[in-house]
Design an enzyme around this catalytic site. Structure first.
Site, mmCIF file in Angstrom:
data_model
loop_
_atom_site.group_PDB
_atom_site.id
_atom_site.type_symbol
_atom_site.label_atom_id
_atom_site.label_comp_id
_atom_site.label_asym_id
_atom_site.label_seq_id
_atom_site.Cartn_x
_atom_site.Cartn_y
_atom_site.Cartn_z
ATOM 1 N N GLU A 166 80.630 -9.278 -26.167
ATOM 2 C CA GLU A 166 81.003 -10.689 -26.020
ATOM 3 C C GLU A 166 80.841 -11.433 -27.339
ATOM 4 O O GLU A 166 80.119 -12.435 -27.443
ATOM 5 C CB GLU A 166 80.201 -11.344 -24.893
ATOM 6 C CG GLU A 166 80.495 -10.676 -23.566
ATOM 7 C CD GLU A 166 79.955 -11.417 -22.352
ATOM 8 O OE1 GLU A 166 79.196 -12.389 -22.507
ATOM 9 O OE2 GLU A 166 80.310 -11.016 -21.224
ATOM 10 N N GLU B 288 81.621 -4.116 -18.830
ATOM 11 C CA GLU B 288 80.550 -4.801 -18.105
ATOM 12 C C GLU B 288 81.168 -5.420 -16.865
ATOM 13 O O GLU B 288 82.188 -6.112 -16.967
ATOM 14 C CB GLU B 288 79.910 -5.863 -19.011
ATOM 15 C CG GLU B 288 78.680 -6.497 -18.410
ATOM 16 C CD GLU B 288 77.994 -7.456 -19.382
ATOM 17 O OE1 GLU B 288 77.809 -7.115 -20.575
ATOM 18 O OE2 GLU B 288 77.664 -8.564 -18.940
HETATM 19 C C1 GAL Z 1 77.246 -11.140 -19.832
HETATM 20 C C2 GAL Z 1 76.445 -10.638 -21.022
HETATM 21 C C3 GAL Z 1 75.170 -9.964 -20.593
HETATM 22 C C4 GAL Z 1 74.478 -10.791 -19.564
HETATM 23 C C5 GAL Z 1 75.388 -10.980 -18.384
HETATM 24 C C6 GAL Z 1 74.773 -11.735 -17.230
HETATM 25 O O1 GAL Z 1 78.127 -12.118 -20.173
HETATM 26 O O2 GAL Z 1 77.200 -9.733 -21.780
HETATM 27 O O3 GAL Z 1 74.334 -9.771 -21.704
HETATM 28 O O4 GAL Z 1 74.136 -12.004 -20.125
HETATM 29 O O5 GAL Z 1 76.502 -11.725 -18.836
HETATM 30 O O6 GAL Z 1 75.710 -11.934 -16.217
#
Ligand code: GAL
Length: 810
Positions: A428, A504
């Site tokens: 991100e 993710e």
């Molecule tokens: C994402 C991020 C993670 C964590 C997650 C929580 O955007 O990459 O590190 O913060 O959200 O939902």
């Protein structure tokens, strides 16, 4: 006794010799290379002190400890701590470590190095008052050469300054200190260089595999020298299967490269189900003298990511069923422990998980060793930001000056691991939408490709659209989506011909053991009084899979999409385990996350069994919630099941009906008024009973039960036994709302490393001999001492019958 590093690998260890005492002077036999664990007997001081690096500094009043060490986990939770609740609400600060050791005079023709696997944060290292270097990155492994500054035949001192004062520097719990292992390496003046081999298997078939090994040999002499370099590949049983010898290699430079091609006939391929490892042992000789022996783990496998068919391993499609995890080990903090890592991976493997993303940084080397051995598809990640940061003092402050060195070191260290399949050069990245990405992403890709061309590069993008400048730059081999499951199905419209990975996903939220009705009301952000802990302390989230962060999805939502589309090569769910810090969506008093499929103590939440029913061959029937409610309350009962075509539910012997999953369903549900007694579920296939599960209404808490995950542990000072504590009624049912405080007593050859219960809101210390139960459960982690014998753990609680467990230490 010292333990030897398992990395580079096992064969390397066999060549090493037993060493006693703090000095590494007492090497019993001459070996061309020794890799000595250097964790024992450090002195530690928290807080600023002057002149610490001087050899004459007196550290006798300092605390003595063994590494790995995380001082933050010993601290007290407070929202005033500069890390903030997002960083775990524990203290940082400035710490110093000193270690005094002797070096024998007979070593004066050797080269001697110190290897740090990771120091958080901003470390400076001195030997005998000489500054060796500074590393700002808390997750990178690094080496310093000690040779020119050592007193051979005398006393030496290493000093490490660790500066985790300026915070926030992390969006999750980092820990503080020398939290990974330290090694002392001793070689001859002609030896394989640091991270000096590179192995690839470019041609793999059932008949034969080609193994390319490129070895960097370091010569530290003024004159050139001729050597023989030979490599033998051993199979898992230690049988030699291929050998090559290159004679008359002239080493005239400081570093020379020797390329060797070996063939392994009828190779056993590395896969997630059979993670078969070979071992390449390289020897450098001169005449009859053996100058060095260096071992490299080899996994023979072929893989591609295909735009239409997804991930293909050894010619067969394989969905990547992965999880993201941070590096903390729950109540143990970030201090690395191989058994704690192994336990996490075992729990994940049992669920059917086959992938790990090391979010958002290079992991401990032991994690990759375990992934090699246990069969996980690793996405090895470099950065959480580039030039623009996410919190005030994160790595963006160092990116410009350090990214090249750090990224090179990561690739050099990790590129021989067969478990590593994907390099992620960023998570991100705030500069996704900035044209600076057109410059930075290709530069990072060039760095990676200069050291490894055998794996694809990705970034984890939370802005996966055509304007994403990282994707636009053309630097990526794989397009990674963070979240955005709603647009997965138009991936090929947006990025024709490109390959997909769900870097993710999900970010669903649950508190283990806590349930709210109705279970089918979906919430994207659980704010409001109804989410307050019944005890009034804090924040809880219902454990039905019906709550997610607004940017995420329920577990079932994303999995249904990944499951049905071949071109979606797989996903890494946020997260496998709860972790310290980032208590989204709450802040104080919460101090750890709710995202895990498994809680911080390692106890699975219910959704674990949804994945198990989908991802494994195990026969699963899991029903929940507990069966302790107010009479008349309408309760939703869910069942996850497989290998069956229906489930029938009974309450006190009366059928509540048969349910069958329809279409894409991943669970079934009954909505029924509570009455105390026994809830029984029966799964059937073609009318034949497959499994039966019952839950009884629990009575008053009456006794404690202790169960050790292992009742034999090694007397190595590091091994662990995880003891689950259950609060039971007189009939042996877990009391689902039990919060009894349990006091532990321990004697014998072990100590309590930490305690936990998985509650993200508890502010009780982890380093303690007591813990309250949370929804009926708690955990005590027992660590072995170094002497064989028995360790006895006793648990007591007011008004309850106590329990004890004995663990053998050998
Ligand atoms: C994402 C991020 C993670 C964590 C997650 C929580 O955007 O990459 O590190 O913060 O959200 O939902």
């Amino acid at each position: 006794m010292y333990s030897f590093k398992t990395w580079p690998n096992k064969a390397g260890r066999l060549l090493l010799v037993a060493v006693t005492l703090l000095s590494f002077g007492e090497v019993k036999a001459q070996s061309p290379r020794t890799t000595l664990n250097f964790d024992k007997g450090w002195r530690f001081h928290l807080g600023d002190v002057k002149n610490v690096e001087s050899t004459s500094f007196n550290d006798q009043q300092w605390r003595t400890l063994d590494l790995p060490h995380d001082w933050s986990i010993e601290g007290t939770f407070s929202k005033e701590n500069k890390a903030t609740p997002e960083g775990g609400a524990l203290p940082g600060g400035l710490g110093f470590y000193r270690k005094t050791f002797t070096v024998p005079a007979t070593d004066k023709n050797k080269l001697i190095y110190i290897d740090f696997d990771g120091v958080y944060l901003k470390s400076d290292v001195w030997v005998n008052g000489h500054h060796l270097g500074f590393r700002p990155n808390g997750y990178i492994s690094f080496r310093y050469e000690l040779t020119p500054y050592l007193k051979f035949g005398g006393t030496n001192v290493i000093v490490v300054k660790v500066d985790n004062t300026v915070q926030p520097n992390s969006r999750w719990y980092s820990g503080s200190g020398i939290y990974r292992n330290v090694w002392l390496v001793k070689t001859n003046k002609i030896a394989v260089n640091h991270w000096g081999t590179y192995v690839t298997t470019p041609k793999v078939s059932a008949a034969a595999a080609e193994v390319l090994l490129s070895t960097k040999v370091r010569l530290k002499m003024s004159s050139s020298s001729n050597v023989t370099v030979s490599t033998t590949i051993f199979d898992a049983k230690g049988k030699a299967v291929s050998t090559i010898t290159n004679n008359d290699i002239n080493l005239s430079d400081s570093i020379s490269t020797v390329n060797q091609t070996l063939t392994v006939k009828n190779p056993v391929l590395w896969s997630v189900d059979q993670p078969y490892l070979y071992n390449a042992v390289t020897k450098i000789t001169q005449g009859k003298t053996l100058l060095d022996t260096y071992a490299t783990t080899v996994g023979i496998r072929s893989f591609v990511f295909d735009a239409d068919k997804g991930f293909i391993l050894n010619g067969k499609p394989l969905k990547i069923l992965g999880v993201c995890d941070h590096h903390d080990l729950g109540s143990l903090g970030s201090a690395v422990n191989t058994r704690a890592l192994e336990r996490q991976l075992q729990i994940l493997k049992e669920m059917g998980c086959n992938g790990i993303r090391t979010s958002h940084n290079p992991p401990a080397p032991e994690l990759l060793d375990l992934c090699d051995k246990m069969g996980f598809i690793v996405m090895d990640e470099a950065f959480d930001c580039w030039e623009k940061g996410k919190v005030d003092y994160d790595y963006h402050l160092y990116f410009k000056q350090w990214h090249k060195r750090d990224l090179e070191d990561q690739i050099l260290r990790d590129r021989n691991h067969p478990s590593v399949f994907i390099w992620s050069i960023g998570n991100e990245i705030p500069q996704q939408t900035d044209t600076a990405a057109l410059r930075i992403a290709p530069e990072l890709a060039r760095i990676v490709h200069s050291l490894d061309v055998s794996r694809p590069i990705t970034t984890a993008n939370d802005r996966p659209n055509k304007n994403n400048q990282i994707i636009k730059s053309g630097a990526l081999d794989l397009v990674g989506y963070n979240y955005h499951h709603q647009i997965y199905e138009k991936f090929h419209d947006d990025f024709p011909g490109m390959k997909f990975i769900g870097t993710e996903t999900t970010s669903a939220l649950e508190t283990r053991g806590y349930y709210e009705m109705p279970s089918d009301s979906i919430r994207r952000w659980p704010i409001g009084d109804s989410f307050k802990h019944p005890g009034g302390l804090g924040n809880v989230v219902s454990a039905y899979d019906n709550v997610s962060a607004p940017w995420g999805s329920l577990h079932e939502e994303t999995w249904k999409l990944i499951k049905k589309n071949d071109y979606l090569s797989g996903m890494y769910i946020w997260t496998g385990f709860d972790y310290l810090g980032e208590p989204t969506p709450y802040s104080w008093p919460s101090r750890s996350s709710y995202f895990g499929i498994i809680d911080l103590a390692g106890f699975p939440k219910d959704v674990y069994y949804m994945y198990q029913s989908e991802w494994t061959d195990k026969t699963v029937l899991h029903i929940f919630p507990h069966w302790n409610w107010q009479p008349g309350k309408v309760v939703d009962v869910w069942a996850y099941y497989n290998h069956a075509d229906e489930v029938e539910l009974f309450l006190n012997g009366k059928s509540l009906g048969i349910k069958k999953k329809q279409g894409e369903d991943l669970h079934v549900m009954w909505r029924i008024p509570f009455e105390p007694g026994t809830l029984k579920a029966v799964s059937r296939l073609n009318g034949k009973v497959v499994l039966t599960r019952t839950i009884n209404t629990a009575g008053k808490a009456a006794k404690i039960e202790l169960t050790a995950d292992r009742s034999n542990i090694k007397a190595d000072g590091k091994d662990l036994s995880f003891v689950t504590v259950k609060i039971l009624d007189k009939d042996g049912n877990v009391v689902p709302d039990a919060e009894n405080r349990v006091n532990f007593k321990i004697n014998g050859q072990g100590f309590i490393a930490s305690v936990d219960n998985g509650d993200p809101v508890s502010h009780d210390p982890f380093k303690a001999s007591y813990r309250k139960a949370f929804h009926g459960l708690a955990l005590a982690i027992i660590q072995a001492k170094e002497k064989g014998g028995v360790v006895n753990l006793t648990a007591e609680s007011e008004g309850l019958q106590g329990a004890s467990v004995a663990i053998k230490v050998k």
